[in-house]
Design a protein around this motif. Structure first.
Motif, PDB file in Angstrom:
ATOM      1  N   PHE A 180      42.850  32.200  35.543  1.00  0.00           N
ATOM      2  CA  PHE A 180      41.800  31.296  35.989  1.00  0.00           C
ATOM      3  C   PHE A 180      40.848  32.023  36.939  1.00  0.00           C
ATOM      4  N   ALA A 181      39.576  31.743  36.773  1.00  0.00           N
ATOM      5  CA  ALA A 181      38.557  32.467  37.538  1.00  0.00           C
ATOM      6  C   ALA A 181      38.706  32.246  39.048  1.00  0.00           C
ATOM      7  N   TRP A 182      39.065  31.037  39.458  1.00  0.00           N
ATOM      8  CA  TRP A 182      39.123  30.758  40.888  1.00  0.00           C
ATOM      9  C   TRP A 182      40.100  31.672  41.621  1.00  0.00           C
ATOM     10  N   SER A 183      41.160  32.123  40.929  1.00  0.00           N
ATOM     11  CA  SER A 183      42.192  32.930  41.586  1.00  0.00           C
ATOM     12  C   SER A 183      41.687  34.319  41.954  1.00  0.00           C
ATOM     13  N   LYS A 184      40.609  34.767  41.292  1.00  0.00           N
ATOM     14  CA  LYS A 184      40.095  36.117  41.551  1.00  0.00           C
ATOM     15  C   LYS A 184      39.003  36.123  42.615  1.00  0.00           C
ATOM     16  N   ALA A 185      38.585  34.920  43.041  1.00  0.00           N
ATOM     17  CA  ALA A 185      37.574  34.850  44.101  1.00  0.00           C
ATOM     18  C   ALA A 185      38.203  35.248  45.427  1.00  0.00           C
ATOM     19  N   GLU A 186      37.391  35.839  46.289  1.00  0.00           N
ATOM     20  CA  GLU A 186      37.913  36.281  47.583  1.00  0.00           C
ATOM     21  C   GLU A 186      38.147  35.088  48.501  1.00  0.00           C
ATOM     22  N   VAL A 187      39.247  35.144  49.235  1.00  0.00           N
ATOM     23  CA  VAL A 187      39.596  34.073  50.170  1.00  0.00           C
ATOM     24  C   VAL A 187      38.564  34.028  51.286  1.00  0.00           C
TER      25      VAL A 187
END
Length: 350
Positions: A180-187
């Motif tokens: 899922f794309a959201w998991s690769k976004a930076e925290v």
């Protein structure tokens, strides 16, 4: 001057009176000895309210953390899971574990009565309590100790397994969510996230009034916990021994509020404390270098849930279910430089 001589009748009357007086004196009872003081009442089985609250906080944390779901749908869910899991102060969690272990040990009737045998005589009770405080392993000599140890070992093993298995599932999710794309976004706010982890790790845990009341009922015997386990033969780990020692003091009436200052040192255990503190250090290092959300999932699964569960499993004397991230309590030389491995990003399919 004439002298009157009593007649025979007067002499007889005098003799009767004299005999009666002498008889009364002869029958007069000697002074009785004072009655012995009443025997001192045997103290009831009791555990300090503070220890009960510590046990309640431990129980609440384990139940809450073991329910963290690996089915993350966004970064907010990951952040919430981290907040739940990292919210314990290591020393307090350990004190709560030992206090909870004491409640568990008291559920064994043989051990409870074996200790209570020494509570009837005040001098003997005081001497036995002194020996326990001086050396917690003294507790192993009580009748029924193997049964109590079995309950404590089983309780810590179950709790450790709950956290460890949940951590295993969450750690696997660190790889699964990379679809899922959201998991690769930076925290966002990574520095603040690390600061919060350290803050939550220094704040005291809180239990619940319901759990505290339930544990109180279990200590007094009014409503025992439903537990079952096989007896466990020694040797026992320090975590198990200290739990039994606090339980023995409670059965002797020496673990109440008045004796708390003497009992609290028994709730500190260096090996387990080192394990839990290392878990926190590994978590901080992991969060310091984690960038995308899936790496935070890894930190949660490995260093919050699995590591904490492994500490409880080792504290129970169970075999390590996985190669340890840090040295076991049985090894004297412990690495002070934690290492963290992060999950690799999955390659996109061709």
């Amino acid at each position: 001057m004439s002298i009157q001589v009593p007649g025979r009748r007067g002499l007889a009357l005098a003799a009767v009176v004299t005999a009666a007086v002498l008889a009364g004196c002869a029958q007069e009872a000697p002074p009785s000895a004072p009655a012995p003081p009443p025997a001192a009442p045997v103290p009831s089985v009791s555990l300090s309210q503070k220890l009960l609250e510590q046990a309640s906080a431990y129980r609440a944390y384990v139940d809450r953390a073991a329910q963290i779901s690996p089915a993350f749908t966004d970064g907010a869910a990951v952040a919430q899971g981290l907040r739940v899991g990292e919210s314990y102060q290591p020393d307090q969690l350990l004190r709560g574990a030992i206090a909870y272990g004491a409640v568990v040990a008291l559920q064994d009737p043989g051990f409870r009565e074996g200790v209570r045998t020494y509570a009837k005589d005040p001098d003997q009770r005081r001497q036995v309590a002194y020996e326990i405080m001086k050396d917690p392993a003294y507790t192993i000599g009580f009748s029924g100790s193997a049964g109590a140890a079995g309950l404590v070992v089983n309780a810590f093993t179950e709790d450790g397994r709950k956290l460890f298995d949940d951590g295993k599932a969450v750690k696997q999710a660190a790889y699964d969510v990379q679809h899922f794309a959201w998991s690769k976004a930076e925290v966002p706010g990574r520095d603040a996230r690390l600061a919060m982890a350290k803050q939550l790790s220094s704040m005291p845990l809180e239990g619940s009034t319901d759990i505290t009341a339930k544990l109180q009922q279990a200590v007094t015997g009014a409503e025992p916990l439903t537990l079952a386990a096989n007896s466990a033969a020694p040797p026992y780990t320090p975590l198990v021994v200290r739990s039994m020692a606090v339980a023995a003091l409670a059965a002797l009436g020496y673990a109440d509020d008045a004796s708390l200052e003497q009992v609290m040192p028994l709730t500190a255990e260096p090996h387990s404390a080192q394990c839990l503190n290392m878990s926190k250090l590994n978590l901080y290092q992991c969060l310091a270098v984690a960038k995308p959300h899936y790496e935070d999932v890894f930190c949660l699964g490995q260093h919050v849930l699995k590591d904490t569960g492994a500490c409880l499993l080792r504290g129970a004397g169970a075999a390590d279910p996985d190669p340890p991230v840090f040295d076991t309590p049985r090894i004297t030389q412990v690495s002070t430089t934690p290492t963290t491995k992060r999950p690799h990003r999955r390659k996109k399919p061709d």
